[in-house]
Design a protein around this motif. Structure first.
Motif, PDB file in Angstrom:
ATOM      1  N   ASP A 191     -18.628  72.086  56.879  1.00  0.00           N
ATOM      2  CA  ASP A 191     -18.123  71.190  57.920  1.00  0.00           C
ATOM      3  C   ASP A 191     -17.232  71.936  58.904  1.00  0.00           C
ATOM      4  O   ASP A 191     -16.328  72.665  58.510  1.00  0.00           O
ATOM      5  N   THR A 192     -17.509  71.700  60.164  1.00  0.00           N
ATOM      6  CA  THR A 192     -16.708  72.267  61.243  1.00  0.00           C
ATOM      7  C   THR A 192     -17.017  71.509  62.525  1.00  0.00           C
ATOM      8  O   THR A 192     -17.996  70.769  62.588  1.00  0.00           O
ATOM      9  N   ASP A 193     -16.206  71.703  63.523  1.00  0.00           N
ATOM     10  CA  ASP A 193     -16.460  71.087  64.824  1.00  0.00           C
ATOM     11  C   ASP A 193     -17.442  71.920  65.652  1.00  0.00           C
ATOM     12  O   ASP A 193     -17.942  71.462  66.666  1.00  0.00           O
ATOM     13  N   ASP A 194     -17.672  73.154  65.231  1.00  0.00           N
ATOM     14  CA  ASP A 194     -18.556  74.043  65.984  1.00  0.00           C
ATOM     15  C   ASP A 194     -20.013  73.632  65.808  1.00  0.00           C
ATOM     16  O   ASP A 194     -20.399  73.118  64.754  1.00  0.00           O
ATOM     17  N   PRO A 195     -20.846  73.883  66.820  1.00  0.00           N
ATOM     18  CA  PRO A 195     -22.274  73.595  66.662  1.00  0.00           C
ATOM     19  C   PRO A 195     -22.892  74.523  65.608  1.00  0.00           C
ATOM     20  O   PRO A 195     -22.473  75.668  65.461  1.00  0.00           O
ATOM     21  N   VAL A 196     -23.872  74.007  64.895  1.00  0.00           N
ATOM     22  CA  VAL A 196     -24.544  74.771  63.843  1.00  0.00           C
ATOM     23  C   VAL A 196     -25.538  75.740  64.475  1.00  0.00           C
ATOM     24  O   VAL A 196     -26.221  75.406  65.439  1.00  0.00           O
ATOM     25  N   GLU A 197     -25.605  76.951  63.914  1.00  0.00           N
ATOM     26  CA  GLU A 197     -26.583  77.930  64.355  1.00  0.00           C
ATOM     27  C   GLU A 197     -27.749  77.919  63.363  1.00  0.00           C
ATOM     28  O   GLU A 197     -27.655  78.504  62.285  1.00  0.00           O
ATOM     29  N   PRO A 198     -28.847  77.242  63.708  1.00  0.00           N
ATOM     30  CA  PRO A 198     -29.973  77.099  62.780  1.00  0.00           C
ATOM     31  C   PRO A 198     -30.541  78.433  62.299  1.00  0.00           C
ATOM     32  O   PRO A 198     -31.038  78.532  61.184  1.00  0.00           O
ATOM     33  N   ARG A 199     -30.449  79.462  63.115  1.00  0.00           N
ATOM     34  CA  ARG A 199     -30.984  80.780  62.728  1.00  0.00           C
ATOM     35  C   ARG A 199     -30.279  81.314  61.484  1.00  0.00           C
ATOM     36  O   ARG A 199     -30.922  81.852  60.594  1.00  0.00           O
ATOM     37  N   ARG A 200     -28.954  81.163  61.425  1.00  0.00           N
ATOM     38  CA  ARG A 200     -28.216  81.630  60.240  1.00  0.00           C
ATOM     39  C   ARG A 200     -28.638  80.867  58.990  1.00  0.00           C
ATOM     40  O   ARG A 200     -28.764  81.434  57.922  1.00  0.00           O
ATOM     41  N   LEU A 201     -28.842  79.563  59.151  1.00  0.00           N
ATOM     42  CA  LEU A 201     -29.283  78.756  58.010  1.00  0.00           C
ATOM     43  C   LEU A 201     -30.679  79.174  57.562  1.00  0.00           C
ATOM     44  O   LEU A 201     -30.953  79.274  56.367  1.00  0.00           O
ATOM     45  N   ALA A 202     -31.560  79.434  58.510  1.00  0.00           N
ATOM     46  CA  ALA A 202     -32.927  79.838  58.181  1.00  0.00           C
ATOM     47  C   ALA A 202     -32.948  81.190  57.466  1.00  0.00           C
ATOM     48  O   ALA A 202     -33.689  81.381  56.497  1.00  0.00           O
ATOM     49  N   LEU A 203     -32.132  82.123  57.930  1.00  0.00           N
ATOM     50  CA  LEU A 203     -32.063  83.434  57.271  1.00  0.00           C
ATOM     51  C   LEU A 203     -31.522  83.303  55.849  1.00  0.00           C
ATOM     52  O   LEU A 203     -32.027  83.952  54.926  1.00  0.00           O
ATOM     53  N   ALA A 204     -30.515  82.461  55.662  1.00  0.00           N
ATOM     54  CA  ALA A 204     -29.970  82.240  54.315  1.00  0.00           C
ATOM     55  C   ALA A 204     -31.011  81.570  53.428  1.00  0.00           C
ATOM     56  O   ALA A 204     -31.116  81.898  52.236  1.00  0.00           O
TER      57      ALA A 204
END
Length: 181
Positions: free
Chosen positions: A69-82
């Motif tokens: 959780d954060t106020d920052d927008p999510v970076e989908p690329r980081r999630l996909a790499l993980a």
């Protein structure tokens, strides 16, 4: 007040191995990561990590930080790499350990087993709903991960004295500047 589970503490410690504000990274090298994993009983002292394995841990860390959780927008690329890292993690669903149906699959390479232990901790935090108590500091220069012990899950900063004060002072200065014209 709910105390963090051991899984939540592990995820918090893992994500905080990097200090975004100072740039310090406690697991920047393979040797540092091996020592960190050994100190937390996630691997044996003789763990020799390849560059690819080291990068997998850093990628997983970035993905977990991104998912919090954060106020920052999510970076989908980081999630996909993980997710790509997690796809290769040997996790076993079992009845053998009461209260812990997910465990690292036996016989895997030591680095993958350590990754599996982190993945199991992450799964536990998500499945118990405690992931909403693990947050990244809302102060964009900080990003420290903390356990939100507030009753209504509303804490936004790792430290009100430091990060909360910075944010509020910056907002105040902006409002004064805007009013002054």
């Amino acid at each position: 007040m709910l105390d963090p589970s051991p899984a939540a503490e592990l995820i918090e410690a893992f994500t905080n191995t990097v200090d975004l504000e100072s740039g310090d990274d406690d697991v920047a090298t393979r040797a540092e990561l091996a020592a960190w994993l050994t100190d937390r009983n996630l691997a044996h002292t003789s763990l020799g990590l390849t560059q690819e394995e080291h990068q997998a841990f850093l990628t997983l860390r970035a993905g977990i930080r991104e998912a919090l959780d954060t106020d920052d927008p999510v970076e989908p690329r980081r999630l996909a790499l993980a997710d790509t890292v997690l796809a290769d993690v040997p996790v076993l669903v079992t009845f053998g350990t009461p209260g812990a149906p997910l465990v690292p699959a036996p016989g895997g390479p030591p680095a993958r087993t350590a990754l599996a232990r982190l993945a199991v901790a992450w799964a536990e935090v998500v499945l118990t709903g405690h992931v909403h108590r693990l947050k990244r500091c809302a102060e964009h220069t900080c990003g420290w991960v903390f356990w939100d012990s507030s009753k209504n899950h509303s804490r936004r900063w790792c430290s009100m004295r430091v990060c909360g004060n910075r944010t509020k002072s910056r907002r105040y200065a902006t409002r004064r500047r805007d009013l002054a014209g």
